[in-house]
Design a protein around this motif. Structure first.
Motif, mmCIF file in Angstrom:
data_model
loop_
_atom_site.group_PDB
_atom_site.id
_atom_site.type_symbol
_atom_site.label_atom_id
_atom_site.label_comp_id
_atom_site.label_asym_id
_atom_site.label_seq_id
_atom_site.Cartn_x
_atom_site.Cartn_y
_atom_site.Cartn_z
ATOM 1 N N ASP A 27 55.677 23.605 50.099
ATOM 2 C CA ASP A 27 55.481 22.342 49.400
ATOM 3 C C ASP A 27 56.813 21.654 49.126
ATOM 4 N N GLU A 28 56.730 20.350 48.919
ATOM 5 C CA GLU A 28 57.916 19.598 48.532
ATOM 6 C C GLU A 28 58.373 20.047 47.152
ATOM 7 N N LEU A 29 59.603 19.754 46.817
ATOM 8 C CA LEU A 29 60.178 20.105 45.525
ATOM 9 C C LEU A 29 59.515 19.263 44.433
ATOM 10 N N SER A 30 58.952 19.917 43.417
ATOM 11 C CA SER A 30 58.241 19.194 42.357
ATOM 12 C C SER A 30 59.110 19.085 41.107
ATOM 13 N N SER A 31 58.736 18.158 40.234
ATOM 14 C CA SER A 31 59.481 17.990 38.978
ATOM 15 C C SER A 31 59.306 19.216 38.079
ATOM 16 N N ALA A 32 58.169 19.905 38.178
ATOM 17 C CA ALA A 32 57.945 21.119 37.389
ATOM 18 C C ALA A 32 58.919 22.219 37.817
ATOM 19 N N GLN A 33 59.167 22.336 39.122
ATOM 20 C CA GLN A 33 60.115 23.331 39.610
ATOM 21 C C GLN A 33 61.536 22.990 39.154
ATOM 22 N N ILE A 34 61.884 21.718 39.198
ATOM 23 C CA ILE A 34 63.212 21.285 38.751
ATOM 24 C C ILE A 34 63.382 21.577 37.268
ATOM 25 N N LYS A 48 69.373 32.765 40.488
ATOM 26 C CA LYS A 48 69.270 33.085 41.903
ATOM 27 C C LYS A 48 67.870 32.685 42.359
ATOM 28 N N CYS A 49 67.805 31.945 43.452
ATOM 29 C CA CYS A 49 66.527 31.466 43.982
ATOM 30 C C CYS A 49 66.401 31.854 45.447
ATOM 31 N N SER A 50 65.170 31.806 45.920
ATOM 32 C CA SER A 50 64.882 32.153 47.297
ATOM 33 C C SER A 50 64.170 30.987 47.977
ATOM 34 N N CYS A 51 64.517 30.760 49.212
ATOM 35 C CA CYS A 51 63.898 29.699 50.013
ATOM 36 C C CYS A 51 63.095 30.378 51.121
ATOM 37 N N LEU A 52 61.788 30.221 51.093
ATOM 38 C CA LEU A 52 60.930 30.879 52.076
ATOM 39 C C LEU A 52 61.049 30.209 53.444
ATOM 40 N N GLU A 53 60.652 30.924 54.478
ATOM 41 C CA GLU A 53 60.720 30.413 55.847
ATOM 42 C C GLU A 53 59.886 29.145 56.036
ATOM 43 N N THR A 58 66.395 23.813 54.247
ATOM 44 C CA THR A 58 67.199 25.019 54.437
ATOM 45 C C THR A 58 67.675 25.453 53.047
ATOM 46 N N PRO A 59 68.084 26.708 52.878
ATOM 47 C CA PRO A 59 68.582 27.136 51.567
ATOM 48 C C PRO A 59 69.758 26.283 51.078
ATOM 49 N N ARG A 60 70.656 25.896 51.968
ATOM 50 C CA ARG A 60 71.813 25.079 51.594
ATOM 51 C C ARG A 60 71.364 23.696 51.099
ATOM 52 N N GLU A 61 70.413 23.080 51.801
ATOM 53 C CA GLU A 61 69.889 21.766 51.383
ATOM 54 C C GLU A 61 69.224 21.861 50.019
ATOM 55 N N LEU A 62 68.414 22.876 49.840
ATOM 56 C CA LEU A 62 67.705 23.063 48.577
ATOM 57 C C LEU A 62 68.682 23.311 47.432
ATOM 58 N N MET A 63 69.710 24.115 47.685
ATOM 59 C CA MET A 63 70.726 24.382 46.677
ATOM 60 C C MET A 63 71.430 23.081 46.274
ATOM 61 N N ASP A 64 71.789 22.258 47.242
ATOM 62 C CA ASP A 64 72.479 20.996 46.951
ATOM 63 C C ASP A 64 71.580 20.020 46.190
ATOM 64 N N ILE A 65 70.314 19.955 46.561
ATOM 65 C CA ILE A 65 69.368 19.062 45.875
ATOM 66 C C ILE A 65 69.196 19.502 44.420
ATOM 67 N N LEU A 66 68.961 20.790 44.212
ATOM 68 C CA LEU A 66 68.767 21.302 42.852
ATOM 69 C C LEU A 66 70.038 21.179 42.016
ATOM 70 N N ALA A 67 71.180 21.386 42.619
ATOM 71 C CA ALA A 67 72.447 21.251 41.888
ATOM 72 C C ALA A 67 72.615 19.817 41.395
ATOM 73 N N GLU A 68 72.272 18.863 42.227
ATOM 74 C CA GLU A 68 72.377 17.454 41.839
ATOM 75 C C GLU A 68 71.372 17.107 40.743
ATOM 76 N N LYS A 69 70.139 17.564 40.883
ATOM 77 C CA LYS A 69 69.085 17.210 39.930
ATOM 78 C C LYS A 69 69.237 17.913 38.582
ATOM 79 N N THR A 70 69.861 19.102 38.567
ATOM 80 C CA THR A 70 70.002 19.854 37.318
ATOM 81 C C THR A 70 71.415 19.780 36.749
ATOM 82 N N ASP A 71 72.279 19.017 37.388
ATOM 83 C CA ASP A 71 73.678 18.869 36.947
ATOM 84 C C ASP A 71 74.361 20.236 36.881
#
Length: 96
Positions: A27-34, A48-53, A58-71
């Motif tokens: 699923d796409e990244l939700s506001s509840a997950q953020i 520490k988080c895990s990105c499923l297949e 990609t794990p790097r993209e997800l890490m960068d998105i979450l880092a930006e959204k959570t400061d």
């Protein structure tokens, strides 16, 4: 704030003993997950988080998105796992 290589190494060593607290799948990244990651960072400072297949990111993209959204600061992405860090402003637990 950017992390130095020594700070990043210290955070990676701390993250080795941490459990994975979140998995991101098809699923796409939700506001509840953020919000969940934001609250975990407030309490633990490091997550520490895990990105499923099946994830659209990609794990790097997800890490960068979450880092930006959570400061928070991206620490590392190895394999399907990644680590984020944000210092608690009131009661810092991890001394860099």
């Amino acid at each position: 704030m950017e992390l130095t290589s020594k700070q990043r190494a210290k955070l990676r060593s701390i993250a080795q003993t941490e459990d994975t607290i979140a998995q991101f799948g098809k699923d796409e990244l939700s506001s509840a997950q953020i919000d969940m990651i934001d609250k975990a960072l407030e309490k633990r400072e490091i997550v520490k988080c895990s990105c499923l297949e099946t994830s659209p990111y990609t794990p790097r993209e997800l890490m960068d998105i979450l880092a930006e959204k959570t400061d928070s600061l991206p620490v590392t992405a190895i394999g399907r796992k990644f680590v984020l860090y944000r210092q608690n402003k009131k009661k810092p637990q991890i001394k860099l």
